[in-house]
Write an enzyme that holds these catalytic residues in place. Structure first.
Site, PDB file in Angstrom:
ATOM      1  N   CYS A   2       9.481   7.319  -7.133  1.00  0.00           N
ATOM      2  CA  CYS A   2      10.067   7.146  -8.465  1.00  0.00           C
ATOM      3  C   CYS A   2      10.943   5.906  -8.425  1.00  0.00           C
ATOM      4  O   CYS A   2      11.211   5.367  -7.354  1.00  0.00           O
ATOM      5  CB  CYS A   2      10.963   8.320  -8.820  1.00  0.00           C
ATOM      6  SG  CYS A   2      10.118   9.900  -8.789  1.00  0.00           S
ATOM      7  N   ARG A  29       6.442   2.040  -9.497  1.00  0.00           N
ATOM      8  CA  ARG A  29       6.736   3.148  -8.586  1.00  0.00           C
ATOM      9  C   ARG A  29       6.444   4.513  -9.222  1.00  0.00           C
ATOM     10  O   ARG A  29       6.516   5.545  -8.566  1.00  0.00           O
ATOM     11  CB  ARG A  29       8.219   3.115  -8.192  1.00  0.00           C
ATOM     12  CG  ARG A  29       8.640   1.843  -7.518  1.00  0.00           C
ATOM     13  CD  ARG A  29      10.122   1.863  -7.245  1.00  0.00           C
ATOM     14  NE  ARG A  29      10.469   2.930  -6.326  1.00  0.00           N
ATOM     15  CZ  ARG A  29      10.392   2.837  -5.001  1.00  0.00           C
ATOM     16  NH1 ARG A  29      10.012   1.715  -4.454  1.00  0.00           N
ATOM     17  NH2 ARG A  29      10.714   3.849  -4.227  1.00  0.00           N
ATOM     18  N   TRP A  76       7.495   9.634 -10.953  1.00  0.00           N
ATOM     19  CA  TRP A  76       6.135   9.916 -10.487  1.00  0.00           C
ATOM     20  C   TRP A  76       6.206  11.348 -10.003  1.00  0.00           C
ATOM     21  O   TRP A  76       6.745  11.650  -8.943  1.00  0.00           O
ATOM     22  CB  TRP A  76       5.773   8.951  -9.355  1.00  0.00           C
ATOM     23  CG  TRP A  76       4.412   9.178  -8.797  1.00  0.00           C
ATOM     24  CD1 TRP A  76       4.093   9.821  -7.632  1.00  0.00           C
ATOM     25  CD2 TRP A  76       3.179   8.750  -9.351  1.00  0.00           C
ATOM     26  NE1 TRP A  76       2.729   9.809  -7.449  1.00  0.00           N
ATOM     27  CE2 TRP A  76       2.150   9.159  -8.479  1.00  0.00           C
ATOM     28  CE3 TRP A  76       2.835   8.049 -10.517  1.00  0.00           C
ATOM     29  CZ2 TRP A  76       0.810   8.896  -8.734  1.00  0.00           C
ATOM     30  CZ3 TRP A  76       1.499   7.785 -10.757  1.00  0.00           C
ATOM     31  CH2 TRP A  76       0.511   8.201  -9.862  1.00  0.00           C
ATOM     32  N   ASN A 102      14.988   9.971  -6.126  1.00  0.00           N
ATOM     33  CA  ASN A 102      13.659   9.586  -5.658  1.00  0.00           C
ATOM     34  C   ASN A 102      13.499  10.216  -4.280  1.00  0.00           C
ATOM     35  O   ASN A 102      14.317   9.962  -3.400  1.00  0.00           O
ATOM     36  CB  ASN A 102      13.570   8.057  -5.580  1.00  0.00           C
ATOM     37  CG  ASN A 102      12.326   7.582  -4.851  1.00  0.00           C
ATOM     38  OD1 ASN A 102      11.278   8.217  -4.932  1.00  0.00           O
ATOM     39  ND2 ASN A 102      12.446   6.472  -4.155  1.00  0.00           N
ATOM     40  N   GLY A 103      12.456  11.043  -4.102  1.00  0.00           N
ATOM     41  CA  GLY A 103      12.259  11.706  -2.814  1.00  0.00           C
ATOM     42  C   GLY A 103      11.938  13.170  -3.026  1.00  0.00           C
ATOM     43  O   GLY A 103      11.645  13.584  -4.164  1.00  0.00           O
ATOM     44  N   GLU A 484     -17.256   4.029   3.157  1.00  0.00           N
ATOM     45  CA  GLU A 484     -16.001   3.660   2.506  1.00  0.00           C
ATOM     46  C   GLU A 484     -15.584   2.240   2.904  1.00  0.00           C
ATOM     47  O   GLU A 484     -15.158   1.446   2.062  1.00  0.00           O
ATOM     48  CB  GLU A 484     -14.905   4.686   2.842  1.00  0.00           C
ATOM     49  CG  GLU A 484     -13.493   4.318   2.406  1.00  0.00           C
ATOM     50  CD  GLU A 484     -13.348   3.990   0.932  1.00  0.00           C
ATOM     51  OE1 GLU A 484     -14.260   4.262   0.148  1.00  0.00           O
ATOM     52  OE2 GLU A 484     -12.309   3.412   0.561  1.00  0.00           O
ATOM     53  N   LYS A 488     -15.271  -1.038   0.281  1.00  0.00           N
ATOM     54  CA  LYS A 488     -14.102  -1.912   0.129  1.00  0.00           C
ATOM     55  C   LYS A 488     -14.541  -3.374   0.127  1.00  0.00           C
ATOM     56  O   LYS A 488     -14.114  -4.161  -0.710  1.00  0.00           O
ATOM     57  CB  LYS A 488     -13.070  -1.701   1.255  1.00  0.00           C
ATOM     58  CG  LYS A 488     -12.311  -0.406   1.217  1.00  0.00           C
ATOM     59  CD  LYS A 488     -11.250  -0.326   0.139  1.00  0.00           C
ATOM     60  CE  LYS A 488     -11.723   0.296  -1.127  1.00  0.00           C
ATOM     61  NZ  LYS A 488     -11.865   1.706  -1.266  1.00  0.00           N
ATOM     62  N   GLU A 491     -16.418  -4.182  -3.137  1.00  0.00           N
ATOM     63  CA  GLU A 491     -15.677  -4.301  -4.392  1.00  0.00           C
ATOM     64  C   GLU A 491     -14.656  -5.430  -4.395  1.00  0.00           C
ATOM     65  O   GLU A 491     -14.511  -6.114  -5.406  1.00  0.00           O
ATOM     66  CB  GLU A 491     -15.070  -2.970  -4.846  1.00  0.00           C
ATOM     67  CG  GLU A 491     -14.028  -2.364  -3.955  1.00  0.00           C
ATOM     68  CD  GLU A 491     -13.497  -1.035  -4.468  1.00  0.00           C
ATOM     69  OE1 GLU A 491     -13.529  -0.772  -5.668  1.00  0.00           O
ATOM     70  OE2 GLU A 491     -13.017  -0.260  -3.629  1.00  0.00           O
ATOM     71  N   HIS A 507     -35.462   3.154   9.611  1.00  0.00           N
ATOM     72  CA  HIS A 507     -36.594   3.545   8.763  1.00  0.00           C
ATOM     73  C   HIS A 507     -36.680   2.638   7.527  1.00  0.00           C
ATOM     74  O   HIS A 507     -37.028   3.099   6.441  1.00  0.00           O
ATOM     75  CB  HIS A 507     -36.433   5.008   8.330  1.00  0.00           C
ATOM     76  CG  HIS A 507     -36.463   5.958   9.489  1.00  0.00           C
ATOM     77  ND1 HIS A 507     -37.620   6.329  10.130  1.00  0.00           N
ATOM     78  CD2 HIS A 507     -35.451   6.571  10.162  1.00  0.00           C
ATOM     79  CE1 HIS A 507     -37.338   7.155  11.123  1.00  0.00           C
ATOM     80  NE2 HIS A 507     -36.021   7.307  11.178  1.00  0.00           N
ATOM     81  N   LYS A 610      -9.164   0.668 -12.564  1.00  0.00           N
ATOM     82  CA  LYS A 610      -8.565   1.626 -11.625  1.00  0.00           C
ATOM     83  C   LYS A 610      -9.062   3.041 -11.938  1.00  0.00           C
ATOM     84  O   LYS A 610      -9.349   3.812 -11.046  1.00  0.00           O
ATOM     85  CB  LYS A 610      -7.035   1.546 -11.722  1.00  0.00           C
ATOM     86  CG  LYS A 610      -6.297   2.454 -10.752  1.00  0.00           C
ATOM     87  CD  LYS A 610      -6.391   1.959  -9.328  1.00  0.00           C
ATOM     88  CE  LYS A 610      -5.742   2.882  -8.336  1.00  0.00           C
ATOM     89  NZ  LYS A 610      -6.262   2.664  -6.975  1.00  0.00           N
TER      90      LYS A 610
HETATM   91  O1  M6R Z   1      -9.528   8.259  -9.512  1.00  0.00           O
HETATM   92  P1  M6R Z   1     -10.714   8.626  -8.692  1.00  0.00           P
HETATM   93  O2  M6R Z   1     -10.415   8.859  -7.271  1.00  0.00           O
HETATM   94  O3  M6R Z   1     -11.485   9.766  -9.295  1.00  0.00           O
HETATM   95  O4  M6R Z   1     -11.656   7.350  -8.779  1.00  0.00           O
HETATM   96  C1  M6R Z   1     -12.956   7.370  -8.293  1.00  0.00           C
HETATM   97  C2  M6R Z   1     -13.525   5.984  -8.193  1.00  0.00           C
HETATM   98  O5  M6R Z   1     -13.608   5.381  -9.441  1.00  0.00           O
HETATM   99  C3  M6R Z   1     -12.697   5.097  -7.252  1.00  0.00           C
HETATM  100  O6  M6R Z   1     -12.577   5.674  -6.002  1.00  0.00           O
HETATM  101  C4  M6R Z   1     -13.344   3.709  -7.105  1.00  0.00           C
HETATM  102  O7  M6R Z   1     -14.535   3.815  -6.383  1.00  0.00           O
HETATM  103  C5  M6R Z   1     -12.343   2.754  -6.450  1.00  0.00           C
HETATM  104  N1  M6R Z   1     -12.435   1.479  -7.051  1.00  0.00           N
HETATM  105  C6  M6R Z   1     -12.557   2.610  -4.994  1.00  0.00           C
HETATM  106  O8  M6R Z   1     -11.755   1.682  -4.381  1.00  0.00           O
END
Ligand code: M6R
Length: 615
Positions: A2, A29, A76, A102-103, A484, A488, A491, A507, A610
Site C-alpha cells: 500500500c 503500490r 492494495w 502498509n504491511g 513460461e 517471456k 512477449e 517428432h 495487462k
Molecule cells: O491476470 P491473469 O493471470 O489471468 O492473466 C493471464 C494472461 O493474460 C497473462 O498471464 C499474460 O499471458 C501475461 N502477459 C504474461 O506475461
C-alpha cells in the site's frame, strides 16, 4: 503493498491537494481504495472511498481542503475486500486517533479478540484496525502518545510501515517501520513529510531520511526525532540522504523498468506469500482430496504456473488433474462435466474474461461444483465467483509481463501440494519438512542468483542478438518452465519461440535446427535428467547452439552446452520439485535484456494488455 503519505506544517496549507498528489504518486503500490485523515482545530475528520484516488478527489472536493496535518493512504487489499469500511485511515473508539498502515499484522486475530473482550468496537475486517485500538488502550493506561505507539508495536508480529496522528497532540505525526518502507522528508523549520516511497517526497525535498526496521520517528513541522522501538529512551542520530533520481526513476526504485524491479521483488513476494495462513491451504487440500474430478484452468503465464502446480499436486494426490486453457474449458467439457468436480482457477488479475467465463459456465452447468481460485487481487471478480480463494502476496504488478506473480502462484500451488501430502500421509513427516525447508529457501536462492548473474545474462543476450527463432525445451515439470520462459522472450523481446517437450521435439520441430539455432534446455537433475542429456545430444548433433539452465553442480549437460546458466541450489529431489520457482528468474532476465537489446520497452509489449477482458 500500500502507499502512505503524510505531512505536518507550521502554516495552514492546501493539505488536501498536497496529500492527494502524494498518494497519487504511490498509486503503483496499490489502487483499490483510499482515504485521508486531517486535523483542524483539534477535530479529526476521515474521508475514504472504495475506488481510485480520483474518485475520492471528486467525491469530497479535497483540493480545497486547508489545514496543517494530514495522513493519507492508497490500498492494495490483503485482509478484507476493498470496501470503504476496510479503507485506511482506521480510527479508535474515541475517534481521536487515526492511523494508516502498509504491511500485515500476523497476530491480529488474537489481539482483536483481546480488544473486543475489553469492549472495543471494530468497524472493519482489516488487521490494521487493531493498531489504533491498542494505542487507545495504552493511552488510557496513562502512557504518552509516543510510548503508547511503541508499546502497541511491541505487541505486534508481522510487518508495518505506519503513520499515526492523535487529536490531543495535534502537532505530531508518529511514523514507524518494520519490513515495510517509510521515508521522511524535511523542509527545515516548515514542513515534515512521510511516505512509503521516495517519489511522493521528491516534489518537496531531495533530502530524505530512510527509516530502518524497528525505528520510529516523531515528526513535527520542519523537524524529526528518531528512536529505536526496542530501546526508546535515547534519540538516534540519523543523517539524511540526498536523492538525485527523477520522480519517474524513483517510482521504479532506481530500476530502469518495472519488469526488472518486479523480478528483483520476487524474493520479497515469495517471503510474504509464505506467510499466508496454513488453514487456507488445508481447505484447498481437503476439497481436492474428496473430489472425483479435478480441473485446473488459467490463461498465459498463469496457465504455465498451473501446469507446474498440477505436476506438484499430482505427485502427492494420486489422482489425475486435467489442465485446460480457460478459453477451451467449455469446448473440452461440454456434456462431460460431472458431479463432485473441483475447478482450480489461477489468475493474477482475477479479471481475465476467459477464466471468469470458464468458471461461471461450470457453476451453471453443475451447481454442486466447487471453485477454488488463486489470484493476486482481493475483491476481484474471480474471488466473487469462487467458493474459496487464496490471495498471493506479490503486491501490484505494473509490468505487463507477469514475473513476480508467477512465482507466488507456483509457491501457493506447492504449499497446497504439501498440505495434501500431509493429510494423505503420502510421505513421512521428515520428508515433508525437507520440502518445506527447500520452499523456505527459494527466496535466498533467487536473491543469490540475481546478485551474481546480471552480467553473464547480459553477455549471453548480446551474443544471441541476431537470432529470431528459439526453442525452449525440457522434460517433466520443467516443461512448464520452458513454456513460461519462452513466453517471456516472445512477449517482451518479440522473438519467435517454441516451448516444448524435449522428447516430443524430435517428432517435427527438430527439422528446423541448423547451425547456430539457439535451444534453451531447462535441465534440473531430476528423474528426467538422463533422458534429457540424450535430447541435448540430438540437438547438438544438428548444429544447435545449446544454452542450458542447470543446478550448481551440473556436469553432463554443462559439457554439452555452449553457454550455461547455473542456479545456486542443491541437487536433490526436494529442490528439484521447486525449480519452476528458482529457475524462472534466469529466463525472465534473459527476456528483459533481450527486449533492451532490440530497443523494445519491456514494460509495454506490443499488442498486449495487462488484463485481457475480452473473449
Ligand atoms: O491476470 P491473469 O493471470 O489471468 O492473466 C493471464 C494472461 O493474460 C497473462 O498471464 C499474460 O499471458 C501475461 N502477459 C504474461 O506475461
Amino acid at each position: 503493498m500500500c502507499g502512505i503519505f503524510g505531512l505536518i506544517s507550521k502554516e495552514c496549507l492546501d493539505i488536501g491537494e498536497i496529500a492527494l498528489e502524494g498518494i497519487k504518486s504511490l498509486e503503483y503500490r496499490g489502487y483499490d481504495s483510499c482515504g485521508i485523515a486531517f486535523q483542524n482545530g483539534g477535530k479529526l475528520t476521515v474521508k475514504k472511498v472504495s475506488g481510485k484516488i480520483n474518485d475520492m478527489q471528486k467525491k469530497f472536493n479535497l483540493e480545497t481542503l486547508s489545514g496543517h496535518l494530514a495522513i493519507a493512504h492508497t490500498r492494495w487489499a490483503t485482509h478484507g475486500a476493498p470496501t470503504e469500511r476496510n479503507s485506511h485511515p482506521h480510527t479508535d473508539c474515541t475517534g481521536d486517533i487515526a492511523l494508516v498502515h502498509n504491511g500485515i499484522i500476523e497476530n491480529f486475530m488474537e489481539l482483536k479478540d483481546e480488544l473486543k473482550s475489553k469492549g472495543h468496537i471494530f468497524k472493519s475486517e482489516t488487521d490494521t484496525e487493531i493498531l489504533p485500538h491498542l494505542i487507545e488502550d495504552f493511552l488510557k493506561e496513562g502512557f504518552n502518545f509516543k510510548e503508547a505507539v511503541i508499546r502497541t508495536l511491541k505487541r505486534c508480529k508481522g510487518a508495518y510501515g505506519i503513520a499515526v496522528c492523535y487529536t490531543k497532540e495535534p502537532d505530531v505525526i508518529i511514523v514507524a517501520r518494520k519490513e515495510s518502507p517509510i521515508v521522511i522528508g524535511i523542509e527545515e523549520g516548515k514542513i515534515s513529510y512521510c511516505a512509503s516511497d521516495i517519489p511522493a517526497i521528491l516534489p518537496h525535498t531531495r533530502s530524505c531520511y530512510i527509516l530502518e526496521d524497528d525505528e520510529l520517528a516523531i515528526l513535527q513541522p520542519g523537524k524529526a526525532e528518531f528512536y529505536n522501538i526496542q530501546n526508546s529512551v535515547n534519540k538516534i542520530d540519523k543523517k539524511p540522504e540526498y536523492i538525485n533520481w527523477s520522480v519517474d526513476d524513483a517510482k521504479k526504485n532506481g530500476y530502469e523498468h518495472f519488469m526488472l524491479k518486479e523480478i528483483f521483488e520476487e524474493p520479497t513476494a515469495i517471503r510474504n506469500t509464505l506467510k499466508i495462513e496454513m488453514k487456507d491451504f488445508q481447505i484447498f487440500a481437503k476439497h481436492l482430496l474428496s473430489a472425483d474430478h479435478i480441473y485446473i484452468t488459467a490463461a498465459g503465464t498463469s496457465y504455465y504456473a498451473a501446469l507446474a502446480g498440477k505436476y506438484m499436486i499430482n505427485k502427492f494426490l494420486g489422482k489425475y488433474i486435467q489442465g485446460i486453457e480457460c478459453s477451451e474449458f467449455q469446448n473440452n467439457l461440454i456434456g462431460a462435466l460431472e458431479k463432485n468436480s473441483v475447478i482450480l482457477a489461477v489468475s493474477q488479475s482475477g479479471e481475465t474474461a476467459d477464466t471468469i467465463e470458464a468458471i461461471r459456465w461450470a457453476k451453471k452447468t453443475q451447481n454442486d461444483i466447487k471453485i477454488l481460485s488463486i489470484t493476486n487481487v482481493v475483491g476481484s471478480s474471480l474471488t466473487r465467483y469462487s467458493d474459496h480463494y487464496i490471495v498471493t502476496r506479490a503486491g501490484p504488478e505494473i509490468g505487463v509481463a507477469s514475473t513476480k506473480t508467477y512465482v507466488t502462484q507456483v509457491i501457493v500451488l506447492a504449499l497446497i501440494a504439501l498440505e495434501i501430502a500431509k493429510l494423505k500421509k503420502a510421505i513421512s513427516k521428515e520428508e515433508i519438512q525437507k520440502y518445506y525447508d527447500a520452499l523456505i529457501s527459494t527466496p535466498d536462492i533467487i536473491e543469490n542468483f540475481l546478485d551474481k548473474n546480471i552480467h553473464s545474462v547480459k553477455n549471453l543476450v548480446r551474443n544471441l542478438e541476431k537470432n529470431i527463432n528459439y526453442f525452449f525445451l525440457a522434460r517433466g515439470i520443467s516443461i512448464a518452465t520452458a513454456k513460461e520462459g519462452g513466453l517471456k522472450l516472445k512477449e517482451v523481446a518479440c522473438r519467435f519461440i517454441e516451448g516444448y517437450s524435449a522428447a516430443h521435439a524430435k517428432h517435427g520441430p527438430i527439422s528446423l535446427v541448423r547451425k547456430g539455432f539457439p535451444i534453451i534446455f531447462i535441465a534440473p537433475p531430476d528423474e528426467t535428467y538422463e533422458r534429457l542429456v540424450g535430447n541435448v545430444m540430438e540437438f547438438k548433433a544438428r548444429g544447435g547452439y545449446i544454452i542450458s539452465v542447470v543446478s550448481e553442480s551440473d556436469k553432463k549437460v554443462t559439457e554439452l552446452s555452449n553457454v550455461t546458466i547455473r542456479i545456486p541450489q542443491p541437487s536433490n529431489k526436494y529442490f528439484n520439485l521447486l525449480t519452476p520457482i528458482t529457475f524462472i528468474p534466469a529466463l525472465q532476465l534473459l527476456a528483459y535484456y533481450a527486449a533492451l537489446e532490440h530497443g523494445l520497452d519491456p514494460d509495454k509489449p506490443l499488442n498486449l494488455a495487462k488484463t485481457v477482458t475480452v473473449h
